[in-house]
Design a protein around this motif. Structure first.
Motif, short mmCIF file in Angstrom:
data_model
loop_
_atom_site.label_atom_id
_atom_site.label_comp_id
_atom_site.label_asym_id
_atom_site.label_seq_id
_atom_site.Cartn_x
_atom_site.Cartn_y
_atom_site.Cartn_z
N VAL A 12 41.70 36.81 39.60
CA VAL A 12 41.00 38.09 39.76
C VAL A 12 40.57 38.63 38.41
CG1 VAL A 12 41.28 40.48 40.51
CG2 VAL A 12 42.20 38.63 41.90
N LEU A 13 41.44 38.53 37.41
CA LEU A 13 41.17 39.16 36.13
C LEU A 13 40.54 38.22 35.10
CD1 LEU A 13 44.41 41.28 35.83
CD2 LEU A 13 42.14 42.02 36.54
N ARG A 14 40.38 36.98 35.44
CA ARG A 14 39.78 36.03 34.49
C ARG A 14 38.30 36.36 34.30
NH1 ARG A 14 41.39 30.68 33.00
NH2 ARG A 14 43.09 31.01 34.44
N GLY A 57 41.38 29.93 27.27
CA GLY A 57 40.79 30.18 28.58
C GLY A 57 41.73 30.77 29.61
N GLY A 58 42.94 31.14 29.20
CA GLY A 58 43.89 31.75 30.14
C GLY A 58 43.43 33.14 30.55
N GLY A 59 43.92 33.59 31.66
CA GLY A 59 43.55 34.90 32.18
C GLY A 59 44.03 36.03 31.28
N ILE A 60 43.35 37.15 31.37
CA ILE A 60 43.70 38.32 30.59
C ILE A 60 43.67 39.53 31.53
CG2 ILE A 60 41.30 38.69 29.87
CD1 ILE A 60 42.37 39.75 27.18
N ASP A 61 44.66 40.41 31.38
CA ASP A 61 44.69 41.59 32.23
C ASP A 61 43.65 42.61 31.75
OD1 ASP A 61 46.40 43.82 30.56
OD2 ASP A 61 47.01 41.77 30.11
N ALA A 62 43.31 43.54 32.60
CA ALA A 62 42.25 44.51 32.31
C ALA A 62 42.55 45.36 31.09
CB ALA A 62 42.00 45.39 33.53
N LYS A 63 43.80 45.79 30.94
CA LYS A 63 44.17 46.64 29.81
C LYS A 63 43.98 45.91 28.48
CE LYS A 63 48.00 49.54 28.24
NZ LYS A 63 49.36 50.01 28.56
N ASN A 64 44.46 44.68 28.40
CA ASN A 64 44.31 43.92 27.17
C ASN A 64 42.87 43.47 26.95
OD1 ASN A 64 46.87 43.96 25.86
ND2 ASN A 64 47.65 42.65 27.47
N ALA A 65 42.14 43.24 28.02
CA ALA A 65 40.72 42.90 27.87
C ALA A 65 39.97 44.06 27.23
CB ALA A 65 40.11 42.55 29.22
N SER A 66 40.29 45.27 27.65
CA SER A 66 39.65 46.45 27.08
C SER A 66 40.02 46.61 25.61
CB SER A 66 40.07 47.70 27.87
OG SER A 66 39.50 48.84 27.33
#
Length: 128
Positions: A12-14, A57-66
């Motif tokens: 979902v968060l990738r 290429g691992g997934g990242i959560d929305a908070k850390n992506a921001s």
């Protein structure tokens, strides 16, 4: 009404590869700016293993992506205004435009508007 299946969070968060700049590319650029992925992790206040996963290429959560987006924006904007060797000094120094807070702390808190205001203040001073 269709039944919605819950997907694993990593899917979902990738970030989609069609995004303008993939997370792995941002991590690579920041690692070059900071000298290592460990220093990027320290700047973001996260574990170095997380940053390594993002770089591969691992997934990242929305908070850390921001936070990652905001750090990349700040680094690139300040590097255009000043010598790239002082970008970290700007990030980790007290900033009057941020009520004497450090930009890196504001980035970690995810306060995009405050960081953008501080960058605009720097732009005004650099052209004055």
């Amino acid at each position: 009404m269709p039944i919605r299946r819950k997907l694993p969070q990593q899917f979902v968060l990738r970030y989609d590869w069609s995004m303008p700049v993939a997370v792995a590319q941002k991590v690579a650029a920041l690692a070059e700016d900071f000298g290592s992925m460990r220093r990027v992790a320290d700047a973001l206040g996260v574990d170095a293993a997380q940053v390594s996963r993002w770089a591969h290429g691992g997934g990242i959560d929305a908070k850390n992506a921001s936070r990652l987006d905001l750090l990349e924006l700040a680094v690139s904007a300040v590097a255009r205004l000043y010598d790239p060797t002082v970008v970290e000094d700007w990030l980790f120094g007290m900033n009057p435009a941020l009520a004497d807070r450090r930009p890196i702390d504001v980035i970690r808190a995810g306060d995009m508007s405050a960081v953008l205001s501080a960058i605009r203040a720097e732009e005004g001073e650099s052209f004055a």
